[in-house]
Write an enzyme that holds these catalytic residues in place. Structure first.
Site, mmCIF file in Angstrom:
data_model
loop_
_atom_site.group_PDB
_atom_site.id
_atom_site.type_symbol
_atom_site.label_atom_id
_atom_site.label_comp_id
_atom_site.label_asym_id
_atom_site.label_seq_id
_atom_site.Cartn_x
_atom_site.Cartn_y
_atom_site.Cartn_z
ATOM 1 N N HIS A 1 -2.671 7.295 6.983
ATOM 2 C CA HIS A 1 -1.630 8.161 6.413
ATOM 3 C C HIS A 1 -2.221 9.494 5.947
ATOM 4 O O HIS A 1 -1.624 10.558 6.154
ATOM 5 C CB HIS A 1 -0.985 7.494 5.186
ATOM 6 C CG HIS A 1 0.195 6.627 5.502
ATOM 7 N ND1 HIS A 1 1.329 7.099 6.114
ATOM 8 C CD2 HIS A 1 0.426 5.310 5.253
ATOM 9 C CE1 HIS A 1 2.211 6.103 6.238
ATOM 10 N NE2 HIS A 1 1.685 5.001 5.726
ATOM 11 N N GLN B 1 3.227 9.880 1.344
ATOM 12 C CA GLN B 1 4.533 9.197 1.344
ATOM 13 C C GLN B 1 5.408 9.556 0.156
ATOM 14 O O GLN B 1 6.594 9.228 0.133
ATOM 15 C CB GLN B 1 4.322 7.678 1.398
ATOM 16 C CG GLN B 1 3.671 7.213 2.697
ATOM 17 C CD GLN B 1 3.462 5.712 2.694
ATOM 18 O OE1 GLN B 1 2.473 5.236 2.160
ATOM 19 N NE2 GLN B 1 4.407 4.969 3.256
ATOM 20 N N GLY C 1 0.833 -1.193 0.000
ATOM 21 C CA GLY C 1 0.000 0.000 0.000
ATOM 22 C C GLY C 1 0.868 1.244 0.000
ATOM 23 O O GLY C 1 2.028 1.189 0.427
ATOM 24 N N CYS D 1 5.820 -0.311 7.264
ATOM 25 C CA CYS D 1 5.456 0.858 6.458
ATOM 26 C C CYS D 1 6.687 1.268 5.659
ATOM 27 O O CYS D 1 7.787 1.294 6.202
ATOM 28 C CB CYS D 1 5.017 1.990 7.374
ATOM 29 S SG CYS D 1 4.546 3.488 6.501
ATOM 30 N N LEU D 2 6.476 1.607 4.380
ATOM 31 C CA LEU D 2 7.608 2.010 3.533
ATOM 32 C C LEU D 2 8.278 3.278 4.071
ATOM 33 O O LEU D 2 9.446 3.528 3.775
ATOM 34 C CB LEU D 2 7.135 2.240 2.094
ATOM 35 C CG LEU D 2 6.659 0.991 1.336
ATOM 36 C CD1 LEU D 2 6.156 1.381 -0.048
ATOM 37 C CD2 LEU D 2 7.769 -0.048 1.217
ATOM 38 N N HIS E 1 -4.692 1.332 7.247
ATOM 39 C CA HIS E 1 -3.331 1.879 7.413
ATOM 40 C C HIS E 1 -3.123 3.070 6.451
ATOM 41 O O HIS E 1 -2.580 4.108 6.847
ATOM 42 C CB HIS E 1 -2.329 0.745 7.150
ATOM 43 C CG HIS E 1 -0.880 1.131 7.151
ATOM 44 N ND1 HIS E 1 0.038 0.565 8.007
ATOM 45 C CD2 HIS E 1 -0.167 1.992 6.364
ATOM 46 C CE1 HIS E 1 1.237 1.081 7.763
ATOM 47 N NE2 HIS E 1 1.144 1.949 6.763
ATOM 48 N N GLU E 2 -3.575 2.909 5.201
ATOM 49 C CA GLU E 2 -3.365 3.974 4.198
ATOM 50 C C GLU E 2 -4.251 5.187 4.469
ATOM 51 O O GLU E 2 -3.814 6.333 4.287
ATOM 52 C CB GLU E 2 -3.589 3.438 2.780
ATOM 53 C CG GLU E 2 -2.687 2.272 2.367
ATOM 54 C CD GLU E 2 -1.221 2.470 2.669
ATOM 55 O OE1 GLU E 2 -0.729 3.605 2.609
ATOM 56 O OE2 GLU E 2 -0.546 1.467 3.005
HETATM 57 NI NI NI Z 1 2.489 3.070 5.616
#
Ligand code: NI
Length: 172
Positions: free
Chosen positions: A143, A54, A49, A97-98, A139-140
């Site tokens: 963000h 991000q 995701g 998470c990236l 989760h997204e």
């Molecule tokens: Ni994330």
């Protein structure tokens, strides 16, 4: 998805990750291209995701693909995604998470939910999801509201992770 651009992924402690993204009011070619770039970036980074914050874009856009194929056929590109309802039942699961590379922690979330979003053709879509897909969408959407998965941990644990990334940034 040809000619997609790959964006560098922003890491903590960058403050853009704690900011709230703005709704998309007009879906044009720029938005569609951005969603394709986000998908390509997510695949290149081996993520499941990615939210626009991000890649330093404060618009309410997310991409998700929890499928095994990862060729775009199982992908969701969501504009202005929102949570309609969440299950009362929750479960813990180890998330990453990236934007917080190398950190995995157990986060307890509702196991299922109903989510509404606009697709790239502007249609309102509603999906009922559970398991990893439901978790990833939550989760997204977090963000887009400036919330990271580590914000679901205790303050002490969260601060330890933040501090380690601030230190990394200073020594880089
Ligand atoms: Ni994330």
């Amino acid at each position: 998805m040809c000619y997609s651009l790959l964006y560098p992924v922003i890491y903590i402690p960058d403050s853009i990750l704690t900011q709230t993204a703005s709704p998309v009011t007009h879906i044009d070619d720029t938005i569609i291209a951005l969603l394709d770039d986000m998908l390509a970036t997510m695949y290149a980074e081996s993520g499941i995701g990615l939210a626009a914050n991000q890649i330093a874009v404060l618009k309410r856009l997310i991409v998700v693909d929890v499928s095994q194929t990862r060729d775009g056929s199982g992908a969701y590109q969501m504009i202005n995604p929102e949570i309609i309802s969440l299950s009362e039942e929750t479960e813990p699961y180890s998330e990453g998470c990236l934007s917080i590379p190398g950190v995995n922690r157990e986060v307890t979330r509702p196991i299922a939910g109903v989510f509404r979003y606009q697709s790239i053709d502007g249609e309102i879509q509603e999906i009922e999801a559970d398991g990893l897909l439901a978790r990833c969408i939550q989760h997204e959407i977090d963000h887009l509201n400036g919330i990271l998965f580590i914000d679901h941990l205790s303050r002490l644990k969260r601060q330890m992770i933040w501090k380690s990334f601030i230190k990394k940034e200073k020594t880089a």
